[in-house]
Structure formats: C-alpha cells, structure tokens
Design an enzyme around this catalytic site. Structure first.
Site, PDB file in Angstrom:
ATOM      1  N   VAL A   1       0.822  -1.323   0.066  1.00 46.99           N
ATOM      2  CA  VAL A   1      -0.041  -0.089  -0.069  1.00 46.99           C
ATOM      3  C   VAL A   1       1.001   1.388  -0.146  1.00 46.99           C
ATOM      4  CG1 VAL A   1      -1.964  -1.109   1.235  1.00 46.99           C
ATOM      5  CG2 VAL A   1      -0.165  -0.027   2.346  1.00 46.99           C
TER       6      VAL A   1
ATOM      7  N   LYS B   1       5.221  -3.150   8.092  1.00 45.79           N
ATOM      8  CA  LYS B   1       6.382  -2.574   7.507  1.00 45.79           C
ATOM      9  C   LYS B   1       7.597  -3.384   7.554  1.00 45.79           C
ATOM     10  CE  LYS B   1       8.483   2.142   7.848  1.00 45.79           C
ATOM     11  NZ  LYS B   1       8.686   3.482   8.535  1.00 45.79           N
TER      12      LYS B   1
ATOM     13  N   ASP C   1       9.013  13.757  11.005  1.00 46.47           N
ATOM     14  CA  ASP C   1       8.774  13.430   9.654  1.00 46.47           C
ATOM     15  C   ASP C   1       7.627  13.623   9.396  1.00 46.47           C
ATOM     16  OD1 ASP C   1       9.825  12.789   7.136  1.00 46.47           O
ATOM     17  OD2 ASP C   1       9.947  10.497   7.456  1.00 46.47           O
TER      18      ASP C   1
END
Length: 517
Positions: free
Chosen positions: A128, A150, A285
């Site tokens: 994704v 992840k 981030d």
C-alpha cells in the site's frame, strides 16, 4: 576505508544524474549559491540532454535513499520549489518501485524464523506504500486483527552507509576551508544525520518511538498514533494497527468528505506544538505522506523512524522565542539567543533585537500566502552571518519539522496565520510552566535534588561546572584524512577537489537541514 577517488567518483555521478534530469538549474540560478558550486553545476551538465521540465523525483530516486529524503522534505514546500516541482516530488512519497513480494516474504520469514502464514492469516502481496527505506503491506493477524506490516528494503542499510560516508568525507573537506563553511558546521550536521538514519533503519526503535508518542499524546483527541504489535515486530519488520483514513495531501477528497480545512490545519499545528514544546518529543517526519485524516476528523500519523527531542531548558527558550515573535517582543527574543549562547557575547543585544524586528515585523499579521518567503529567508540568513551564529545541530530536526508542518498546514488552509494559531498555545504553556505555581514547584523539586547531590558535590569539587548554553555536547566525529594532508601538491588537483567537496557538502547541508537558519 573508502579511497578519496571513490568519493569523488560518487559526487561526479550524482552531479551528472541531477544534470540529466534538469535538477541543477535551480541550484545554478540561485543567488546564494557560491560561485564555485555554480561552476561545478555548469561542468556537470556539459554534454547532457536536459528535459524542458526538470524531473526532480526521478533524479533523487536514481541517486539513492538519501536524496529521496530530500525530495520528501521539499514536496511539502510548494512555496519554495513551486507547485510543479512539489507535485513531481510527491511521487517519492507515494510511488517508489516496490520490492518483489518474494523478497519481502523471505525477509519476514528470516526475521521471525517462521513461515509467513504462521504469523498472518492474510498478507496482501501488493504494498500500500513503498518508500525509500521500507514498504508497507496490509495484513490480517492469525487472531483476526487488521494491521499494517512495514518491511525494510533488503540492503538499504548498506546504501545509506555508503552515501553517508561520502557526505562525511565531503563535509570534512568543506569545513577545513574555514570561514562561512566552518560556521555552518557541516560535519556536525552530517554526524547528527547519521544518528537519525541509524535509528530510522531499526524498526524496533521506530516501534518504541510510536509507543512513547502515543502515551505522550493520549490526552489529545484530535491526534492518533497506531498501536504496535510487539509480537510481530523486529529490527527489519514492524506490525501496527491499520489506519483507515484519507491521506492529508488529498485536499479535494477531504473537502468532499466534509472535513473542515481550517480546523484540520489548526489541529495539526497544535499537535506539533504539544509534542515539541510541552512533551519535548516530536514526530520529525510530518510530511504529507505520513498523515491521514480519519472519518471523525482525527489526524493519524505513521512512520516514526525520525523523532526529535528537546530538553526542558531549550523548550523554555523555544516557547519564549515563539511567543516573543508573536507579540513583537524582539528584545526578549534577542536576550534568549544570548542566554542560550546562540549569539556570541561580544555582540550587542539591542542591535540583534533590531535585526530580528526587521525580519519579524513584515511577517506578523499576514497569512503565509502573502509573505515573501525568499525575502524572509534572505533576512534570517543575513542575521546568522552578521552575528556569527553557528549552526545548532541539535535543533535541526526541529527546524526541518517546523518547515514541514507549515507546508502541510498551508496546503490545507492557504490563509492560515501561523502566529495567530500558535500564539494562544504557547502563551498558555508559558503561563503553566513559568507561572508562580510552576516556579514554586520547580524550586521545591530542585532544592530536593540539590540536597541529594551534596555528598557527590563535596567529593568532586575539583571538577569544572557544566558550561551554560542550550546545545548538548557535540557527538564524536570520525577521523577523516584531508586530501591536502596526504602529500598531494598539484594545484589543479586541489582546486578540483575543493570545488567538488564544497559543492557536495553544501548540497548535503541543504538536503538535510537548511542549516543556514
């Protein structure tokens, strides 16, 4: 130990890649670019066929993960790079070529020493999201929970190590030239960047950061951090709860879903201020690809590989600086810079306050869309030079994140006034933290600490007291032999090396920090 010729070859290769994609035009045309760097840009593009429209994303992707990180930062600032370049750079956040699923399966099974099916009842082979360090797959655990998995890209750690080694080599040569280059402290900047990336490459550290931030933000209903599945998390794989939401960069979809853009932008700014000022631990981030909006308007964040910390004293100074700029109290802002030793004592505090006023007054009371960002940055850079302000590496992540947050907030609400949004929060925090009740509590706490330290103080009277100042001790730097210390005497070789390393370190500094601020 990598040989100098290898570093030079890498720098030339990167320059040629940038040139072939038309990505050197901006550096070459910028008035603040040193003449030597402009000459190098002209040399790098000799003989290249450049596209009419620069393709920054393809250039950075071809160079490697480090350049991808630069592109992700610039994608949040269309006011700096232009709408066209920002749209191009957004592909670095959304559409990097994924690693083949067979390699992902192998990576997961090697980490956990178990078949993939024993960990996940379902595992979508199509990612994704695919970024510079890792890619994310949707999955369902064996106990039926929807999760995001992840997985770190195989070999990316070696790529980062190689590129950072060249950054360090280039920065050492640039700093050795002295003058403005030494003031900007490129070696410290790259040293900090190395630490950030090492943390980002270890997904267990990212999981721990997400868990800590979730605890810190538990009382903020408009901000969410996904929960970590620790049983399915390791150094190269991280599993977290699935987030259903619209990516914050899809403004049209957010409006169609009925979300309030003004409220979203304000909530994002408040979430950042809460993390940076109140908690001293912030998501560093916060670009558009890492933020989602859930159906109820909650902003959900992902990707916690890069996190920043600010100690309590530095947070006091930061809050007072922000509030002073908000209220126009430039004298107090100047005093803080001297207290924190950001400005050397031999300068005059009143002159520095006047210089701040010249930059701050044009910004107050105006939305970001009406500000001349170029003039503002030119003014700030001039102040850092005129008052011999060294780069503060420990604040670079904060500066970088503030730029990101402003960029995303402006995208949501082009008329947002960052001063008006941040002012009440900062004022309340200062009142709570620096008011009489807080001062009394701090006094009692500090007196207790002092009493407990008396025996140790008596034993160590010969030790020097810690010097004042906001910056923590500098990290150790690698030993790098400079080319002109290796017996090289040919003038042309030294000139070429100086040009190359100056350009590389200058570009590296701009990539990671905007260090002139």
């Amino acid at each position: 130990m990598t040989r100098p010729i290898t570093h030079i070859a890498r720098l030339l290769k990167w320059g040629r890649i940038l040139a072939r994609h038309g990505a050197l035009r901006g550096i070459e045309s910028a008035p603040q670019t040193p003449p030597g760097v402009k000459r190098l840009c002209r040399i790098a593009r000799l003989g290249t066929i450049q596209p009419r429209v620069p393709d920054y994303a393809s250039a950075f992707r071809a160079i490697g993960p480090a350049a991808v990180k630069l592109g992700q930062t610039l994608a949040t600032r269309p006011d700096l790079v232009g709408e066209e370049a920002a749209r191009n750079l957004l592909t670095l956040q959304d559409a990097l070529p994924p690693v083949a699923f067979d390699r992902i399966r192998q990576e997961v099974e090697q980490v956990f020493e178990a078949p993939l099916e024993s960990l996940y009842a379902e595992f979508d082979p199509e990612p994704v999201g695919s970024a510079s360090i890792a890619q994310v797959h949707r999955a369902v655990t064996t106990d039926g929970r929807q999760v995001a998995v992840k997985v770190r890209r195989p070999g990316v750690d070696k790529q980062f190590a190689r590129d950072i080694e060249t950054y360090e080599w280039a920065a050492a040569h640039l700093e050795a030239l002295g003058g403005e280059a030494a003031r900007l402290r490129p070696r410290q900047v790259i040293a900090n960047f190395r630490r950030w990336t090492l943390r980002e490459l270890d997904l267990r550290r990212e999981a721990a950061s997400a868990s800590e931030l979730s605890d810190a933000m538990a009382a903020v209903p408009t901000y969410e951090v996904p929960a970590i599945d620790w049983d399915r998390t390791a150094s190269r794989v991280m599993t977290m709860s699935w987030i259903d939401g619209i990516k914050i960069s899809h403004r049209d979809q957010l409006i169609a879903a009925g979300h309030d853009m003004d409220a979203l932008s304000a909530n994002l700014v408040h979430a950042f201020l809460r993390q940076a000022i109140a908690e001293g631990f912030f998501h560093a981030d916060m670009h558009q690809g890492n933020l989602f909006v859930k159906a109820d308007g909650t902003i959900a964040a992902v990707d916690f590989g890069i996190m920043g910390r600010i100690n309590r004293q530095a947070r006091y100074w930061l809050a007072e600086i922000l509030y002073g700029l908000t209220t126009g109290n430039y004298r107090r802002v100047a005093e803080i810079h001297f207290e924190a030793q950001y400005v050397p004592d031999y300068h005059n505090v009143d002159e520095f306050a006047t210089a701040l006023r010249a930059v701050g007054e044009p910004m107050r009371g105006k939305p970001v869309s009406e500000l001349s960002v170029g003039q503002m940055l030119d003014g700030l850079f001039a102040i850092t030079r005129d008052f011999d302000m060294q780069t503060q590496p420990h604040l670079l992540l904060l500066q970088k994140t503030m730029v990101m947050v402003e960029g995303v907030a402006t995208m949501l609400n082009p008329k947002i006034n960052m001063w008006d949004v941040s002012g009440p929060f900062v004022k309340n925090w200062i009142r709570d933290e620096l008011g009489p009740e807080a001062a009394l509590a701090d006094g009692i706490r500090e007196q207790g600490k002092t009493l407990a330290l008396i025996p140790d103080i008596i034993r160590r009277l010969d030790e020097q007291l810690p010097r004042k100042g906001a910056a923590p001790p500098a990290p150790p730097l690698p030993d790098i032999a400079l080319m002109w210390e290796r017996g090289e005497r040919r003038v042309w070789w030294r000139y070429a090396l100086t040009a190359l390393t100056g350009a590389a370190a200058g570009v590296a500094a701009m990539l990671w920090s905007g260090i002139a601020g």
